[in-house]
Design a protein around this motif. Structure first.
Motif, PDB file in Angstrom:
ATOM      1  N   SER A 259       0.809  -1.214   0.000  1.00  0.00           N
ATOM      2  CA  SER A 259       0.000   0.000   0.000  1.00  0.00           C
ATOM      3  C   SER A 259       0.836   1.255   0.000  1.00  0.00           C
ATOM      4  O   SER A 259       0.389   2.319  -0.421  1.00  0.00           O
ATOM      5  N   ASP A 260       2.079   1.159   0.498  1.00  0.00           N
ATOM      6  CA  ASP A 260       2.928   2.349   0.573  1.00  0.00           C
ATOM      7  C   ASP A 260       4.367   1.923   0.330  1.00  0.00           C
ATOM      8  O   ASP A 260       5.124   1.657   1.271  1.00  0.00           O
ATOM      9  N   SER A 261       4.754   1.850  -0.950  1.00  0.00           N
ATOM     10  CA  SER A 261       6.096   1.399  -1.295  1.00  0.00           C
ATOM     11  C   SER A 261       7.150   2.387  -0.851  1.00  0.00           C
ATOM     12  O   SER A 261       8.255   2.013  -0.490  1.00  0.00           O
ATOM     13  N   GLY A 262       6.848   3.659  -0.855  1.00  0.00           N
ATOM     14  CA  GLY A 262       7.825   4.667  -0.427  1.00  0.00           C
ATOM     15  C   GLY A 262       8.156   4.521   1.031  1.00  0.00           C
ATOM     16  O   GLY A 262       9.299   4.600   1.446  1.00  0.00           O
ATOM     17  N   SER A 263       7.076   4.304   1.848  1.00  0.00           N
ATOM     18  CA  SER A 263       7.302   4.127   3.284  1.00  0.00           C
ATOM     19  C   SER A 263       8.106   2.869   3.541  1.00  0.00           C
ATOM     20  O   SER A 263       8.977   2.829   4.406  1.00  0.00           O
ATOM     21  N   SER A 264       7.820   1.816   2.747  1.00  0.00           N
ATOM     22  CA  SER A 264       8.548   0.565   2.910  1.00  0.00           C
ATOM     23  C   SER A 264      10.007   0.732   2.588  1.00  0.00           C
ATOM     24  O   SER A 264      10.880   0.195   3.254  1.00  0.00           O
ATOM     25  N   SER A 265      10.297   1.498   1.540  1.00  0.00           N
ATOM     26  CA  SER A 265      11.685   1.726   1.166  1.00  0.00           C
ATOM     27  C   SER A 265      12.414   2.458   2.256  1.00  0.00           C
ATOM     28  O   SER A 265      13.566   2.164   2.585  1.00  0.00           O
ATOM     29  N   GLY A 266      11.710   3.424   2.873  1.00  0.00           N
ATOM     30  CA  GLY A 266      12.340   4.158   3.961  1.00  0.00           C
ATOM     31  C   GLY A 266      12.623   3.256   5.156  1.00  0.00           C
ATOM     32  O   GLY A 266      13.646   3.358   5.810  1.00  0.00           O
ATOM     33  N   SER A 267      11.666   2.336   5.424  1.00  0.00           N
ATOM     34  CA  SER A 267      11.861   1.434   6.559  1.00  0.00           C
ATOM     35  C   SER A 267      13.023   0.499   6.310  1.00  0.00           C
ATOM     36  O   SER A 267      13.814   0.198   7.203  1.00  0.00           O
ATOM     37  N   SER A 268      13.146   0.026   5.038  1.00  0.00           N
ATOM     38  CA  SER A 268      14.249  -0.874   4.712  1.00  0.00           C
ATOM     39  C   SER A 268      15.573  -0.174   4.876  1.00  0.00           C
ATOM     40  O   SER A 268      16.533  -0.740   5.392  1.00  0.00           O
ATOM     41  N   ALA A 269      15.601   1.079   4.446  1.00  0.00           N
ATOM     42  CA  ALA A 269      16.838   1.838   4.595  1.00  0.00           C
ATOM     43  C   ALA A 269      17.175   2.024   6.062  1.00  0.00           C
ATOM     44  O   ALA A 269      18.314   1.939   6.488  1.00  0.00           O
ATOM     45  N   GLY A 270      16.071   2.271   6.873  1.00  0.00           N
ATOM     46  CA  GLY A 270      16.299   2.448   8.305  1.00  0.00           C
ATOM     47  C   GLY A 270      16.800   1.159   8.932  1.00  0.00           C
ATOM     48  O   GLY A 270      17.662   1.170   9.807  1.00  0.00           O
ATOM     49  N   ALA A 271      16.248   0.004   8.494  1.00  0.00           N
ATOM     50  CA  ALA A 271      16.692  -1.274   9.046  1.00  0.00           C
ATOM     51  C   ALA A 271      18.142  -1.533   8.707  1.00  0.00           C
ATOM     52  O   ALA A 271      18.916  -1.989   9.557  1.00  0.00           O
ATOM     53  N   ASP A 272      18.530  -1.242   7.454  1.00  0.00           N
ATOM     54  CA  ASP A 272      19.919  -1.445   7.071  1.00  0.00           C
ATOM     55  C   ASP A 272      20.834  -0.563   7.899  1.00  0.00           C
ATOM     56  O   ASP A 272      21.920  -0.979   8.296  1.00  0.00           O
ATOM     57  N   GLU A 273      20.367   0.655   8.126  1.00  0.00           N
ATOM     58  CA  GLU A 273      21.204   1.584   8.885  1.00  0.00           C
ATOM     59  C   GLU A 273      21.347   1.131  10.330  1.00  0.00           C
ATOM     60  O   GLU A 273      22.423   1.214  10.929  1.00  0.00           O
ATOM     61  N   SER A 274      20.211   0.590  10.918  1.00  0.00           N
ATOM     62  CA  SER A 274      20.273   0.164  12.314  1.00  0.00           C
ATOM     63  C   SER A 274      21.180  -1.045  12.487  1.00  0.00           C
ATOM     64  O   SER A 274      21.776  -1.232  13.541  1.00  0.00           O
TER      65      SER A 274
ATOM     66  N   ASP B 296      11.832  -3.633  11.654  1.00  0.00           N
ATOM     67  CA  ASP B 296      12.633  -3.060  10.573  1.00  0.00           C
ATOM     68  C   ASP B 296      13.353  -1.793  11.006  1.00  0.00           C
ATOM     69  O   ASP B 296      14.114  -1.211  10.231  1.00  0.00           O
ATOM     70  N   ASN B 297      13.139  -1.358  12.239  1.00  0.00           N
ATOM     71  CA  ASN B 297      13.720  -0.112  12.706  1.00  0.00           C
ATOM     72  C   ASN B 297      14.363  -0.305  14.086  1.00  0.00           C
ATOM     73  O   ASN B 297      14.231   0.534  14.960  1.00  0.00           O
ATOM     74  N   LEU B 298      15.044  -1.389  14.247  1.00  0.00           N
ATOM     75  CA  LEU B 298      15.642  -1.706  15.542  1.00  0.00           C
ATOM     76  C   LEU B 298      16.915  -0.905  15.780  1.00  0.00           C
ATOM     77  O   LEU B 298      17.633  -0.549  14.851  1.00  0.00           O
ATOM     78  N   GLN B 299      17.186  -0.666  17.052  1.00  0.00           N
ATOM     79  CA  GLN B 299      18.421  -0.029  17.472  1.00  0.00           C
ATOM     80  C   GLN B 299      19.056  -0.866  18.590  1.00  0.00           C
ATOM     81  O   GLN B 299      18.333  -1.527  19.349  1.00  0.00           O
ATOM     82  N   PRO B 300      20.398  -0.840  18.706  1.00  0.00           N
ATOM     83  CA  PRO B 300      21.047  -1.592  19.787  1.00  0.00           C
ATOM     84  C   PRO B 300      20.486  -1.183  21.147  1.00  0.00           C
ATOM     85  O   PRO B 300      20.302   0.007  21.418  1.00  0.00           O
ATOM     86  N   GLY B 301      20.204  -2.161  21.967  1.00  0.00           N
ATOM     87  CA  GLY B 301      19.631  -1.910  23.289  1.00  0.00           C
ATOM     88  C   GLY B 301      18.130  -2.133  23.339  1.00  0.00           C
ATOM     89  O   GLY B 301      17.571  -2.205  24.437  1.00  0.00           O
ATOM     90  N   ASP B 302      17.458  -2.255  22.183  1.00  0.00           N
ATOM     91  CA  ASP B 302      16.021  -2.521  22.188  1.00  0.00           C
ATOM     92  C   ASP B 302      15.757  -3.910  22.781  1.00  0.00           C
ATOM     93  O   ASP B 302      16.570  -4.836  22.636  1.00  0.00           O
TER      94      ASP B 302
END
Length: 298
Positions: A160-175, A243-249
């Protein structure tokens, strides 16, 4: 008076009965003599003497038989004493053997009881291990089911929202490549330092842990107090996407308010957790056992 005149004799007349004289022999066996004198004539007649030899009680032959009897009696007494001594020794030996047999039987019973108890313990441990493995299999199956549902929900949101998904994937890779800092660094360092420790139900350290005990201690290292139970820990903070995890979660398995297992995300797509008695504290990839969700307290 004529010298031929009869002069009455002053000697007493001899008795008409025979006179018996007994001469005793010595005890060494000398024969005694019995003298029998008869005086049947006139008073001035010469006595007639007859000697009869008879053995005495103390003769050599009789003495030899008595000595033999005494020796035989002494030998019989000695043999009886010996028999009594042997019987006493036999009774003592039987008593000792009975005591030793009783002691050996008691020792055998004790060993049998110990072996039975050991077998029961091993059987109980095997049953407990089998039950633990069964529960873990059930938990793994439940996590797989929940992961499938979560994946379906995530896929629906991405379509439903490919742009939001792309952002989440980028955030996951970054985390996954982001290095922890501050309190998160303390939490991650503590958790990783416990890898290899044993898993014990109810364990709170320092060398054995259960899942919530490890998470509580890791956050305490950063000065943050957490409740003891896993579902209480997963109910705190803010819910975050996997998809948006950070160390310590804090990662949890099950529902957020009813989780049955928790761990700490350490970055790079990995987490540290006290899994079970077979593995202890390990660092694993999220793909090894995908969590149901995560919360952030930092």
């Amino acid at each position: 008076m004529s010298h031929t005149a009869h002069i009455p004799s002053h000697r007493k007349p001899r008795r008409s009965a025979s006179k018996l004289a007994l001469r005793a022999g010595v005890a060494g066996g000398v024969l005694g003599t019995i003298a029998v004198a008869g005086a049947a004539g006139p008073a001035n007649a010469e006595p007639v003497t007859e000697t009869i030899e008879m053995p005495t009680l103390g003769s050599l032959e009789t003495g030899s038989g008595l000595a033999s009897a005494v020796a035989a009696s002494a030998e019989a007494s000695q043999q009886e004493a010996l028999d009594q001594s042997l019987q006493t020794q036999e009774n003592l030996a039987l008593q000792k053997a009975a005591k030793e047999a009783k002691k050996a039987r008691a020792e055998a019973d004790r060993k049998a009881a110990a072996e039975k108890a050991e077998k029961a313990r091993l059987k109980a441990e095997a049953e407990a291990k089998a039950e633990q493995e069964r529960k873990e299999a059930q938990e793994r199956a439940s996590r797989t089911s929940e992961r499938t549902q979560l994946t379906s929900t995530s896929a629906s949101g991405n379509s439903s929202d490919s742009g939001s998904s792309s952002g989440s994937s980028a955030g996951a890779d970054e985390s996954q490549t982001q290095a922890p800092s501050g309190s998160a660094a303390s939490i991650v360092a503590f958790a990783r330092a416990q890898v290899g420790d044993a898993y014990v139900t109810g364990g709170t350290g320092p060398n054995s842990w259960d899942c919530s005990g490890l998470v509580q201690a890791a956050y305490a290292a950063a000065g943050i107090d957490l409740p003891r139970i896993s579902y209480q820990q997963s109910s705190m903070g803010t819910s975050v996407s996997l998809d948006n995890l950070q160390p310590g979660d804090i990662l949890y398995w099950g529902s957020r308010s009813g989780s049955y297992h928790v761990a700490i995300y350490v970055g790079g797509g990995n987490y540290v957790g006290a899994q079970n008695s077979s593995t202890g504290v390990v660092e694993r990839s999220l793909d090894w056992d995908m969590p149901s969700g995560a919360v952030r307290l930092l």
